[in-house]
Design a protein around this motif. Structure first.
Motif, mmCIF file in Angstrom:
data_model
loop_
_atom_site.group_PDB
_atom_site.id
_atom_site.type_symbol
_atom_site.label_atom_id
_atom_site.label_comp_id
_atom_site.label_asym_id
_atom_site.label_seq_id
_atom_site.Cartn_x
_atom_site.Cartn_y
_atom_site.Cartn_z
ATOM 1 N N GLN A 144 0.846 -1.194 0.000
ATOM 2 C CA GLN A 144 0.000 0.000 0.000
ATOM 3 C C GLN A 144 0.883 1.247 0.000
ATOM 4 N N MET A 145 0.399 2.275 -0.701
ATOM 5 C CA MET A 145 1.111 3.554 -0.674
ATOM 6 C C MET A 145 0.130 4.682 -0.433
ATOM 7 N N PRO A 146 0.471 5.657 0.388
ATOM 8 C CA PRO A 146 -0.454 6.759 0.620
ATOM 9 C C PRO A 146 -0.685 7.548 -0.674
ATOM 10 N N PRO A 147 -1.771 8.359 -0.732
ATOM 11 C CA PRO A 147 -2.027 9.134 -1.952
ATOM 12 C C PRO A 147 -0.790 9.939 -2.345
ATOM 13 N N SER A 148 -0.581 10.063 -3.661
ATOM 14 C CA SER A 148 0.598 10.793 -4.121
ATOM 15 C C SER A 148 0.476 12.272 -3.692
ATOM 16 N N ILE A 149 1.595 12.846 -3.253
ATOM 17 C CA ILE A 149 1.593 14.222 -2.733
ATOM 18 C C ILE A 149 1.799 15.199 -3.890
ATOM 19 N N ALA A 150 0.930 16.242 -3.929
ATOM 20 C CA ALA A 150 1.066 17.239 -4.999
ATOM 21 C C ALA A 150 2.453 17.882 -4.912
ATOM 22 N N GLY A 151 3.127 17.961 -6.046
ATOM 23 C CA GLY A 151 4.437 18.624 -6.087
ATOM 24 C C GLY A 151 5.614 17.718 -5.763
ATOM 25 N N ALA A 152 5.327 16.471 -5.311
ATOM 26 C CA ALA A 152 6.446 15.568 -4.974
ATOM 27 C C ALA A 152 7.081 15.035 -6.249
ATOM 28 N N ARG A 153 8.392 14.963 -6.253
ATOM 29 C CA ARG A 153 9.088 14.335 -7.397
ATOM 30 C C ARG A 153 10.157 13.400 -6.852
#
Ligand SMILES: Cc1cc2nc3c(=O)[nH]c(=O)nc-3n(C[C@H](O)[C@H](O)[C@H](O)COP(=O)(O)OP(=O)(O)OC[C@H]3O[C@@H](n4cnc5c(N)ncnc54)[C@H](O)[C@@H]3O)c2cc1C
Length: 298
Positions: A180-189
């Motif tokens: 499982q992975m948490p929702p992707s974070i806006a702006g993360a690269r």
């Protein structure tokens, strides 16, 4: 020094099960316990059996269980990948590519198409070698493993899953059912870089994953996670290196200091594929490159 690999021999006689449900797997694991092994793609397990490093009497194949083969994303919960999903299925997923590109990047550098067509990400983690390529990206993505087989089951961060080479927190009657992975974070690269001796089909001498969240002007590092593979008994976070950058104004000197710190935090050994000193130098250079490449990504 690295231990010598044993001679490959014919497989000993084993009883092989091909269950259709997770319930069946769990009851087989309970019945045969330490004499049984879960079998996903077998790309790690079969060579180990041929070298007699593990000698199970029973193999329980997960590949026929439809409920363990899925890739699902929910906006508020994030990504779930079933344990029998192959590396190729993840590599081909446009969803994973769009939301967690660092995972696609790491898997594309693993093994060959043939191995990826049968090997699984759960198998890569459960095999628990320090060089497992999926571990550093999953650690920086704050990945978790859903573990079933005891009571109500539990979830464990990928970061806390490994206990040492070939050892995890799993009991003999437990298995990983999903990642499982948490929702992707806006702006993360993110970026995963792997150093190998050969260009193709080689295990990492060093692997570095970076996940960075800069401000809108790409001047301040709002958040960062750095994970290293193949430079300690288990895949590890470089927490002191993260501290060098977290909340700070980004510039070349600071990035160099963080990369140096990551190298100092690593605990490599000398082995047949590289000396500890060489690996530490590679950690420094890959960490620097991974931070810079992450910043350049849109
Ligand atoms: C030629 C070749 C090249 C390779 N290149 C790479 C590479 O570049 N990078 C890399 O990281 N690896 C590489 N590998 C290693 C291997 O292919 C991967 O680790 C693969 O992901 C293992 O997955 P699998 O499904 O085949 O695992 P298996 O071999 O089926 O299982 C591995 C171990 O995990 C256990 N297991 C499997 N699934 C579960 C589960 N759901 N719950 C609990 N335990 C479980 C098994 O019992 C076994 O102990 C390579 C292997 C080969 C043969």
């Amino acid at each position: 020094m690295a231990k010598r690999l044993g001679r490959l021999r014919r497989l000993p006689e084993i009883e092989y099960f091909f269950p259709k449900t997770l319930k069946e797997v769990l009851s087989l694991l309970k019945k045969y316990n330490r004499q049984a092994r879960v079998f996903a793609g077998g790309t790690d397990l079969l060579p180990k059996m041929k070298r007699r490093e593990v000698v199970p009497k029973y193999l329980i194949d997960l590949s026929g269980i439809p409920n363990l083969k899925f890739i699902k994303y929910e906006k508020d919960k994030g990504l779930r990948i079933g344990a029998a999903t192959t590396l190729s299925e993840i590599l081909e997923s446009s969803l994973v590519k769009r939301r967690y590109p660092i995972l696609t990047e790491a898997i594309s550098q693993m093994a060959s198409t043939q191995i990826r067509n049968i090997g699984t990400i759960a198998g890569n983690l459960c095999n628990a070698v320090p060089s497992a390529d999926s571990a550093p990206p999953l650690i920086v993505l704050k990945g978790q493993l859903k573990i079933v087989g005891r009571g109500k089951g539990r979830t464990v961060l990928v970061e806390d899953f490994f206990k040492g080479p070939d050892r995890t927190v799993l009991d003999s009657n437990e298995l990983v059912s999903e990642i499982q992975m948490p929702p992707s974070i806006a702006g993360a690269r993110g970026t995963y870089l792997k150093h190998t001796l050969r260009r193709e089909m080689d295990l990492a001498i060093v692997g570095v994953a970076v996940c960075l969240v800069p401000d809108s002007k790409k001047e301040i590092c709002k958040e960062i996670k750095i994970a290293l593979g193949a430079v300690a008994p288990i895949p590890m976070r470089a927490k002191k290196a993260e501290e060098v950058l977290r909340g700070k104004q980004l510039n070349d000197d600071l990035i160099e200091s963080a990369a140096k710190m990551a190298s100092e935090e690593s605990k490599p050994i000398d082995d047949i594929r590289g000396s500890a000193e060489y690996r530490m130098e590679i950690v420094r250079s890959l960490t620097k490159r991974a931070i810079k490449q992450s910043l350049e990504k849109v």
